[in-house]
Design a protein around this motif. Structure first.
Motif, PDB file in Angstrom:
ATOM      1  N   ARG A   9       0.839  -1.217   0.000  1.00 46.01           N
ATOM      2  CA  ARG A   9       0.000   0.000   0.000  1.00 46.01           C
ATOM      3  C   ARG A   9       0.871   1.262   0.000  1.00 46.01           C
ATOM      4  O   ARG A   9       0.593   2.227  -0.697  1.00 46.01           O
ATOM      5  CB  ARG A   9      -0.917  -0.036   1.233  1.00 46.01           C
ATOM      6  N   LYS A  10       1.960   1.238   0.801  1.00 45.77           N
ATOM      7  CA  LYS A  10       2.848   2.400   0.844  1.00 45.77           C
ATOM      8  C   LYS A  10       3.467   2.649  -0.533  1.00 45.77           C
ATOM      9  O   LYS A  10       3.599   3.793  -0.957  1.00 45.77           O
ATOM     10  CB  LYS A  10       3.964   2.198   1.881  1.00 45.77           C
ATOM     11  N   LYS A  11       3.843   1.563  -1.220  1.00 49.43           N
ATOM     12  CA  LYS A  11       4.435   1.718  -2.563  1.00 49.43           C
ATOM     13  C   LYS A  11       3.442   2.374  -3.509  1.00 49.43           C
ATOM     14  O   LYS A  11       3.775   3.276  -4.263  1.00 49.43           O
ATOM     15  CB  LYS A  11       4.856   0.349  -3.123  1.00 49.43           C
ATOM     16  N   THR A 154       0.603  10.728  10.594  1.00 52.85           N
ATOM     17  CA  THR A 154       1.339   9.643   9.929  1.00 52.85           C
ATOM     18  C   THR A 154       2.028  10.201   8.691  1.00 52.85           C
ATOM     19  O   THR A 154       1.399  10.849   7.865  1.00 52.85           O
ATOM     20  CB  THR A 154       0.387   8.489   9.541  1.00 52.85           C
ATOM     21  N   ARG A 155       3.350   9.942   8.613  1.00 49.05           N
ATOM     22  CA  ARG A 155       4.169  10.499   7.540  1.00 49.05           C
ATOM     23  C   ARG A 155       4.586   9.394   6.581  1.00 49.05           C
ATOM     24  O   ARG A 155       4.876   8.282   7.013  1.00 49.05           O
ATOM     25  CB  ARG A 155       5.412  11.141   8.174  1.00 49.05           C
ATOM     26  N   ILE A 156       4.628   9.719   5.289  1.00 46.70           N
ATOM     27  CA  ILE A 156       5.225   8.786   4.326  1.00 46.70           C
ATOM     28  C   ILE A 156       6.359   9.505   3.621  1.00 46.70           C
ATOM     29  O   ILE A 156       6.204  10.661   3.190  1.00 46.70           O
ATOM     30  CB  ILE A 156       4.164   8.200   3.350  1.00 46.70           C
ATOM     31  N   GLY A 157       7.544   8.835   3.557  1.00 46.31           N
ATOM     32  CA  GLY A 157       8.702   9.418   2.884  1.00 46.31           C
ATOM     33  C   GLY A 157       9.060   8.581   1.674  1.00 46.31           C
ATOM     34  O   GLY A 157       8.215   7.845   1.142  1.00 46.31           O
ATOM     35  N   HIS A 158      10.339   8.666   1.265  1.00 47.01           N
ATOM     36  CA  HIS A 158      10.737   7.970   0.040  1.00 47.01           C
ATOM     37  C   HIS A 158      10.994   6.479   0.236  1.00 47.01           C
ATOM     38  O   HIS A 158      11.366   5.788  -0.697  1.00 47.01           O
ATOM     39  CB  HIS A 158      11.940   8.664  -0.596  1.00 47.01           C
ATOM     40  N   GLU A 195       4.814   0.289  13.097  1.00 47.00           N
ATOM     41  CA  GLU A 195       5.349   0.540  14.437  1.00 47.00           C
ATOM     42  C   GLU A 195       6.494   1.551  14.434  1.00 47.00           C
ATOM     43  O   GLU A 195       6.626   2.361  15.336  1.00 47.00           O
ATOM     44  CB  GLU A 195       5.820  -0.775  15.051  1.00 47.00           C
ATOM     45  N   HIS A 196       7.352   1.480  13.389  1.00 47.62           N
ATOM     46  CA  HIS A 196       8.515   2.380  13.348  1.00 47.62           C
ATOM     47  C   HIS A 196       8.165   3.784  12.858  1.00 47.62           C
ATOM     48  O   HIS A 196       9.001   4.674  12.902  1.00 47.62           O
ATOM     49  CB  HIS A 196       9.602   1.790  12.448  1.00 47.62           C
ATOM     50  N   ASP A 197       6.956   3.999  12.348  1.00 44.08           N
ATOM     51  CA  ASP A 197       6.579   5.319  11.812  1.00 44.08           C
ATOM     52  C   ASP A 197       6.306   6.264  12.970  1.00 44.08           C
ATOM     53  O   ASP A 197       5.349   6.073  13.730  1.00 44.08           O
ATOM     54  CB  ASP A 197       5.325   5.205  10.929  1.00 44.08           C
TER      55      ASP A 197
HETATM   56  N1  LIG Z   1      13.699   2.980  13.657  1.00 42.59           N
HETATM   57  C1  LIG Z   1      13.919   2.057  12.715  1.00 42.59           C
HETATM   58  N2  LIG Z   1      14.755   1.025  12.951  1.00 42.59           N
HETATM   59  C2  LIG Z   1      14.986   0.094  12.013  1.00 42.59           C
HETATM   60  N3  LIG Z   1      14.413   0.077  10.797  1.00 42.59           N
HETATM   61  C3  LIG Z   1      13.572   1.061  10.498  1.00 42.59           C
HETATM   62  C4  LIG Z   1      13.290   2.112  11.450  1.00 42.59           C
HETATM   63  N4  LIG Z   1      12.438   2.962  10.854  1.00 42.59           N
HETATM   64  C5  LIG Z   1      12.203   2.470   9.608  1.00 42.59           C
HETATM   65  N5  LIG Z   1      12.867   1.334   9.397  1.00 42.59           N
HETATM   66  C6  LIG Z   1      12.826   0.521   8.144  1.00 42.59           C
HETATM   67  O1  LIG Z   1      12.957   1.376   7.013  1.00 42.59           O
HETATM   68  C7  LIG Z   1      12.171   0.894   5.922  1.00 42.59           C
HETATM   69  C8  LIG Z   1      11.365   2.016   5.282  1.00 42.59           C
HETATM   70  O2  LIG Z   1      10.394   2.513   6.176  1.00 42.59           O
HETATM   71  P1  LIG Z   1       9.173   3.415   5.639  1.00 42.59           P
HETATM   72  O3  LIG Z   1       8.503   2.711   4.516  1.00 42.59           O
HETATM   73  O4  LIG Z   1       8.331   3.808   6.806  1.00 42.59           O
HETATM   74  O5  LIG Z   1       9.989   4.662   5.057  1.00 42.59           O
HETATM   75  P2  LIG Z   1       9.581   6.186   4.851  1.00 42.59           P
HETATM   76  O6  LIG Z   1       9.073   6.791   6.105  1.00 42.59           O
HETATM   77  O7  LIG Z   1       8.697   6.268   3.672  1.00 42.59           O
HETATM   78  O8  LIG Z   1      11.028   6.770   4.480  1.00 42.59           O
HETATM   79  P3  LIG Z   1      11.928   7.942   5.086  1.00 42.59           P
HETATM   80  O9  LIG Z   1      11.878   7.888   6.577  1.00 42.59           O
HETATM   81  O10 LIG Z   1      13.309   7.653   4.528  1.00 42.59           O
HETATM   82  O11 LIG Z   1      11.435   9.217   4.531  1.00 42.59           O
HETATM   83  C9  LIG Z   1      11.307  -0.209   6.472  1.00 42.59           C
HETATM   84  O12 LIG Z   1      11.831  -1.420   6.001  1.00 42.59           O
HETATM   85  C10 LIG Z   1      11.470  -0.117   7.981  1.00 42.59           C
HETATM   86  O13 LIG Z   1      11.416  -1.373   8.576  1.00 42.59           O
END
Ligand SMILES: Nc1ncnc2c1ncn2[C@@H]1O[C@H](COP(=O)(O)OP(=O)(O)OP(=O)(O)O)[C@@H](O)[C@H]1O
Ligand SMILES: Nc1nc2c(c(=O)[nH]1)N(C=O)[C@@H](CNc1ccc(C(=O)N[C@@H](CCC(=O)O)C(=O)O)cc1)CN2
Length: 227
Positions: A9-11, A154-158, A195-197
């Motif tokens: 979905r993010k892609k 909720t943020r989406i990056g690259h 969870e990491h977002d």
């Molecule tokens: N704190 C973290 N520790 C380890 N891995 C992480 C962490 N945060 C994100 N990741 C990993 O980074 C990858 C990309 O995460 P995500 O799709 O949320 O990126 P994004 O928010 O769009 O990109 P960005 O933060 O570069 O702008 C995922 O595989 C995720 O598991």
């Protein structure tokens, strides 16, 4: 949604939002729109500027550290704001490539030219001194790039996770503001959250500075779409 479904979905969302950005901000008309909006963005950033001025005025403290970034030609133009904060006396740092997972940070004096970054996909960076990957632990303000942010923060990056990792370092007192185009502040629940977002508490666009009620937690609760 399971992790795999969220990744898919993010892609989809990234490619949709990038196409929308190219459509609106690509080409000469788009560049003119972006230039107009960058002036509005600077005006709307007045409360942000005032807070940095207050920190600068506080006797006996080091200049506040502000993280900004060199925008790509279709990202919202945060440079006039970064320049203004540097002119006022804040210490500015911009992201630099340091490996597949972490960012390093480079000082910018507010007027020096930028050079092409050696990091693939990184665009431009200042030619100044590197201050190390832990710089954000000392930041008073982080102006973060994003492809979009929804009204739950909720943020989406690259998709490299750079900012998700970097934002784990900031202090509670640090102000974190995502900078996007007005159409990229989406209705609550539009973006999936993992969870990491890290939820983003405020968003700056040419239409204004919006403080969000962010909800911590592994996943965004279902909120009916507003559109
Ligand atoms: N704190 C973290 N520790 C380890 N891995 C992480 C962490 N945060 C994100 N990741 C990993 O980074 C990858 C990309 O995460 P995500 O799709 O949320 O990126 P994004 O928010 O769009 O990109 P960005 O933060 O570069 O702008 C995922 O595989 C995720 O598991
Ligand atoms: N202006 C600006 N600078 C920024 C960011 C940003 O979003 N905007 N970043 C925010 O984090 C960092 C750079 N982000 C990057 C994100 C992904 C890739 C990357 O490896 N991209 C893949 C293609 C990804 C795709 O299109 O699906 C590649 O080049 O192979 C590189 C840098 C630091 N500087």
């Amino acid at each position: 949604m399971d992790t795999e479904a969220i990744t898919t979905r993010k892609k989809e969302l990234r490619s949709m939002l990038r196409a929308q950005r190219r459509e609106r901000y690509g080409g000469q008309d788009g560049a003119r729109r972006r230039a107009r909006e960058s002036q509005q963005l600077l005006k709307e950033a007045e409360p942000v500027i005032a807070r940095i001025q207050a920190l600068l005025a506080a006797a006996g403290t080091e200049p506040p550290l502000v993280a900004a970034y060199h925008p790509t030609p279709t990202e919202a133009d945060v440079l006039p704001l970064a320049r203004r904060l540097a002119e006022l006396g804040a210490d500015l740092v911009f992201p630099a490539a340091a490996g597949a997972e972490r960012l390093d940070w480079i000082r910018w004096d507010g007027h020096s030219d930028f050079v092409a970054s050696p990091g693939r996909g990184f665009g431009m960076e200042p030619a100044g001194e590197r201050v190390g990957p832990d710089a954000l632990a000392r930041a008073a303000l982080v102006l973060a790039p994003a492809i979009a942010v929804d009204r739950l923060g909720t943020r989406i990056g690259h998709g490299a996770g750079y900012y998700d990792r970097a934002l784990t370092q900031v202090r509670d007192s640090c102000e974190v503001i995502a900078v996007v185009h007005p159409s990229e502040l989406l209705s609550a629940g539009s973006l999936p959250r993992e969870e990491h977002d890290i939820p983003i508490p405020a968003v700056l666009t040419a239409d204004g500075l919006v403080c969000l009620v962010t909800i911590d937690g592994a996943e965004t609760p279902h909120v009916p779409s507003q559109s």
